[in-house]
Design an enzyme around this catalytic site. Structure first.
Site, PDB file in Angstrom:
ATOM      1  N   HIS A  86      53.895  16.910  37.600  1.00  0.00           N
ATOM      2  CA  HIS A  86      54.592  16.675  38.873  1.00  0.00           C
ATOM      3  C   HIS A  86      55.823  15.805  38.678  1.00  0.00           C
ATOM      4  O   HIS A  86      55.806  14.856  37.909  1.00  0.00           O
ATOM      5  CB  HIS A  86      53.655  16.123  39.952  1.00  0.00           C
ATOM      6  CG  HIS A  86      53.014  14.796  39.693  1.00  0.00           C
ATOM      7  ND1 HIS A  86      53.546  13.613  40.159  1.00  0.00           N
ATOM      8  CD2 HIS A  86      51.874  14.449  39.040  1.00  0.00           C
ATOM      9  CE1 HIS A  86      52.755  12.611  39.812  1.00  0.00           C
ATOM     10  NE2 HIS A  86      51.731  13.083  39.120  1.00  0.00           N
ATOM     11  N   ASP A  88      57.344  14.442  41.383  1.00  0.00           N
ATOM     12  CA  ASP A  88      57.431  13.458  42.475  1.00  0.00           C
ATOM     13  C   ASP A  88      56.794  12.145  42.039  1.00  0.00           C
ATOM     14  O   ASP A  88      55.965  12.100  41.133  1.00  0.00           O
ATOM     15  CB  ASP A  88      56.778  13.975  43.761  1.00  0.00           C
ATOM     16  CG  ASP A  88      55.279  14.184  43.672  1.00  0.00           C
ATOM     17  OD1 ASP A  88      54.784  14.634  42.605  1.00  0.00           O
ATOM     18  OD2 ASP A  88      54.575  13.898  44.661  1.00  0.00           O
ATOM     19  N   ASP A 119      53.674   8.202  35.383  1.00  0.00           N
ATOM     20  CA  ASP A 119      53.073   9.072  36.413  1.00  0.00           C
ATOM     21  C   ASP A 119      54.163   9.757  37.216  1.00  0.00           C
ATOM     22  O   ASP A 119      54.589   9.235  38.222  1.00  0.00           O
ATOM     23  CB  ASP A 119      52.162   8.218  37.304  1.00  0.00           C
ATOM     24  CG  ASP A 119      51.394   9.022  38.340  1.00  0.00           C
ATOM     25  OD1 ASP A 119      51.341  10.253  38.222  1.00  0.00           O
ATOM     26  OD2 ASP A 119      50.849   8.411  39.279  1.00  0.00           O
ATOM     27  N   GLU A 153      52.493  16.257  44.384  1.00  0.00           N
ATOM     28  CA  GLU A 153      51.175  15.804  43.927  1.00  0.00           C
ATOM     29  C   GLU A 153      50.753  14.526  44.634  1.00  0.00           C
ATOM     30  O   GLU A 153      49.605  14.376  45.047  1.00  0.00           O
ATOM     31  CB  GLU A 153      51.165  15.593  42.407  1.00  0.00           C
ATOM     32  CG  GLU A 153      49.759  15.476  41.799  1.00  0.00           C
ATOM     33  CD  GLU A 153      49.156  14.075  41.869  1.00  0.00           C
ATOM     34  OE1 GLU A 153      47.928  13.963  41.763  1.00  0.00           O
ATOM     35  OE2 GLU A 153      49.899  13.090  42.057  1.00  0.00           O
ATOM     36  N   GLU A 154      51.700  13.608  44.786  1.00  0.00           N
ATOM     37  CA  GLU A 154      51.363  12.305  45.365  1.00  0.00           C
ATOM     38  C   GLU A 154      51.103  12.387  46.867  1.00  0.00           C
ATOM     39  O   GLU A 154      50.717  11.397  47.487  1.00  0.00           O
ATOM     40  CB  GLU A 154      52.479  11.283  45.076  1.00  0.00           C
ATOM     41  CG  GLU A 154      52.787  11.063  43.591  1.00  0.00           C
ATOM     42  CD  GLU A 154      51.687  10.328  42.815  1.00  0.00           C
ATOM     43  OE1 GLU A 154      50.599  10.118  43.380  1.00  0.00           O
ATOM     44  OE2 GLU A 154      51.927  10.000  41.643  1.00  0.00           O
ATOM     45  N   ASP A 180      48.564  13.955  32.808  1.00  0.00           N
ATOM     46  CA  ASP A 180      48.763  13.127  34.003  1.00  0.00           C
ATOM     47  C   ASP A 180      47.599  12.152  34.136  1.00  0.00           C
ATOM     48  O   ASP A 180      47.224  11.762  35.233  1.00  0.00           O
ATOM     49  CB  ASP A 180      48.874  14.037  35.235  1.00  0.00           C
ATOM     50  CG  ASP A 180      49.359  13.295  36.472  1.00  0.00           C
ATOM     51  OD1 ASP A 180      50.018  12.263  36.324  1.00  0.00           O
ATOM     52  OD2 ASP A 180      49.061  13.774  37.591  1.00  0.00           O
ATOM     53  N   HIS A 427      51.736   3.554  40.357  1.00  0.00           N
ATOM     54  CA  HIS A 427      51.693   3.281  41.810  1.00  0.00           C
ATOM     55  C   HIS A 427      51.984   1.811  42.132  1.00  0.00           C
ATOM     56  O   HIS A 427      51.794   1.405  43.274  1.00  0.00           O
ATOM     57  CB  HIS A 427      50.339   3.659  42.441  1.00  0.00           C
ATOM     58  CG  HIS A 427      50.046   5.125  42.379  1.00  0.00           C
ATOM     59  ND1 HIS A 427      49.196   5.748  43.258  1.00  0.00           N
ATOM     60  CD2 HIS A 427      50.491   6.098  41.545  1.00  0.00           C
ATOM     61  CE1 HIS A 427      49.117   7.034  42.957  1.00  0.00           C
ATOM     62  NE2 HIS A 427      49.897   7.274  41.910  1.00  0.00           N
TER      63      HIS A 427
END
Ligand code: BES
Ligand code: MN
Ligand code: MN
Length: 454
Positions: A86, A88, A119, A153-154, A180, A427
């Site tokens: 991903h 994003d 990530d 994805e997020e 991931d 994150h």
């Protein structure tokens, strides 16, 4: 393989410069302000796939952020690998806790710091550089490769979900390669064979039709914040067991063998507590920390708001209070079913004095993959060869919603060969990716393609 490996080893600096360009794009999927950055990021991926030598690299529009697809299918009789990742990233707040700006990639020590570094931009990019190394040296791939890279994805992968359902032929493959997830520790070759699922709920409790003076009215009506707190306190007992009726019914218990395998991994509860800054570890009674975070379901309040939260004191009895509550799920729990069980339980235990609004925000199915699959074995051999150590198999507490869809709809084995570290602040502020692992990941990807083609 020798040409390919030395090509990869001699292009280390170029790879890092390219990754920096990718990391400069603020592709935050959840933020409406960054909509055009999502398109820039998708175009960047298309360009890099094309330059690498992949064919049919293109953007596929969805109702949300675009998908990127590419393929190279000139190895008849050989297996087909679908590479998923991903582009994003998560929001960057709290911004003042970053030591360098999140979208100005900065190298400090062995790491590159930026939002999305581990990530998943850095990890996903490894596979683009791996296929490029084949094309630039031997001019072809040893097997068929497709890429599907998403920008949602997020935020739960809703549109990719729909796309996979409708495009099973286009995405047909024998294995799905996904980087991931994380290594068990620095320098330890790892494959992840289990991911938890997720059920994310929001509960709003409404009492009086407006905020009230807490002196004049206090004591005469129920306070939504107090009620919400009581409801939350009834979701779990002192032993960390979740009290929602039926919640554990579909849980597959850990086998004796798996518990033994977990125990064999080097792990210090003391060190773990220390790095997290907590005085003691806490969780479901009867389970070790690794069992709790990898293979047992959880329930946590992610956010709570209502009433007066500004500076100083305001004597108010609030009209409303909201909590965001998520549950991490394990095989064979079903997020939709759990969402319903949660709602009925809350409705049952709530007092008549308040109104309830309960919303199921999103979810993901849990998965445990088979270890004897040919693709998994090839990946285990490949990463072990590159790191010069035996591969460790672990489970992971986080979720990647689309993995189950790939397994079910495409009937292909997901291979979770992550090169991140759980200490790389995904994150959170100061996200980073270890550049040695980045390089080793490119090599592992190349060895995987070679190994799986045999
Ligand atoms: N890459 C992570 C999942 C992950 C986290 C794997 C840590 C290994 C270690 C993924 O991007 C992620 O953050 N998933 C979300 C899914 C949710 C938004 C549906 C998660 O787990 O919270
Ligand atoms: Mn991710
Ligand atoms: Mn993530």
């Amino acid at each position: 393989m020798q040409n390919i490996i030395s090509y990869i080893n001699s292009n280390k600096e170029k790879y890092v410069e390219e990754l920096k360009d990718f990391l400069r794009i603020p592709s935050i999927s959840t933020s409406a302000e960054n909509k055009s950055d999502m398109i820039t990021a998708a175009n960047f991926v298309v360009k890099k796939l094309t330059e690498a030598g992949m064919e049919n690299a293109k953007i596929i529009e969805t109702k949300g952020h675009p998908l990127v697809y590419a393929d190279w299918l000139y190895a008849p009789g050989k297996p087909t690998v679908l590479v998923y990742g991903h582009y994003d990233v998560q929001p960057v707040d709290p911004i003042d806790l970053w030591d360098s700006p999140p979208f100005e990639p900065t190298i400090r020590g062995e790491n590159i710091y930026a939002r999305g570094a581990t990530d998943d931009k850095g990890q996903m990019y490894m596979h683009i550089k791996s296929v490029e190394a084949f094309f630039k040296t031997v001019g072809k791939l040893p097997l068929n490769v497709k890429f599907i890279i998403e920008g949602e994805e997020e935020i739960g992968s809703g549109n990719l979900e729909e796309f996979v359902g409708k495009n099973q032929d286009l995405l047909k493959c024998d294995a799905v390669m996904i980087s991931d997830t994380s290594l068990y520790g620095p320098g330890i070759p790892t494959l992840t064979y289990g991911l938890r699922g997720l059920c994310y709920m929001e509960v709003t409790v409404t009492g009086p039709n407006r905020d009230l003076h807490s002196g004049t009215f206090g004591g005469g009506v129920d306070n939504p914040i107090n009620v919400l707190a009581e409801l939350i306190s009834k979701l779990k007992d002192y032993n960390g067991k979740i009290k929602i009726p039926g919640f554990y019914k579909d849980v597959v218990n850990l086998t004796k063998k798996e518990r033994e395998n977990f125990k064999r991994l080097p792990f210090s509860e003391k060190q773990y507590a220390k790095t997290l800054g907590v005085k003691e570890l806490k969780g479901e009674k009867g389970y070790t920390t690794l069992e709790r975070v990898w293979a047992r379901p959880t329930l946590d309040c992610n956010g709570i708001f209502g009433g007066f939260t500004g500076q100083g004191a305001k004597t108010v009895l609030p009209s409303k209070a909201t909590a965001k509550i998520s549950m991490r799920l394990v095989p064979n729990q079903d997020p939709k079913k759990v969402g319903k069980q949660f709602s009925s339980y809350i409705k049952k235990i709530a007092p008549k004095s308040v109104n309830l609004e309960i919303n199921d925000l999103h979810g993901a199915y849990p998965i445990a993959t088979s270890l004897d699959d040919k693709a998994t074995q090839a990946a285990a051999d490949a990463i072990a060869k590159v790191f010069g150590k035996k591969t460790v198999f672990m489970r992971e507490g986080g979720s990647i919603p689309i993995v189950v869809t790939f397994a079910k709809k495409l009937k292909a084995a997901p291979v979770l060969m992550g090169l991140g570290l759980n200490t790389e602040n995904l994150h959170s502020p100061n996200e980073h990716f270890n550049l040695n692992h980045f390089q080793l990941g490119i090599l592992s990807s190349a060895y995987f393609f070679d190994e799986f083609s045999k």
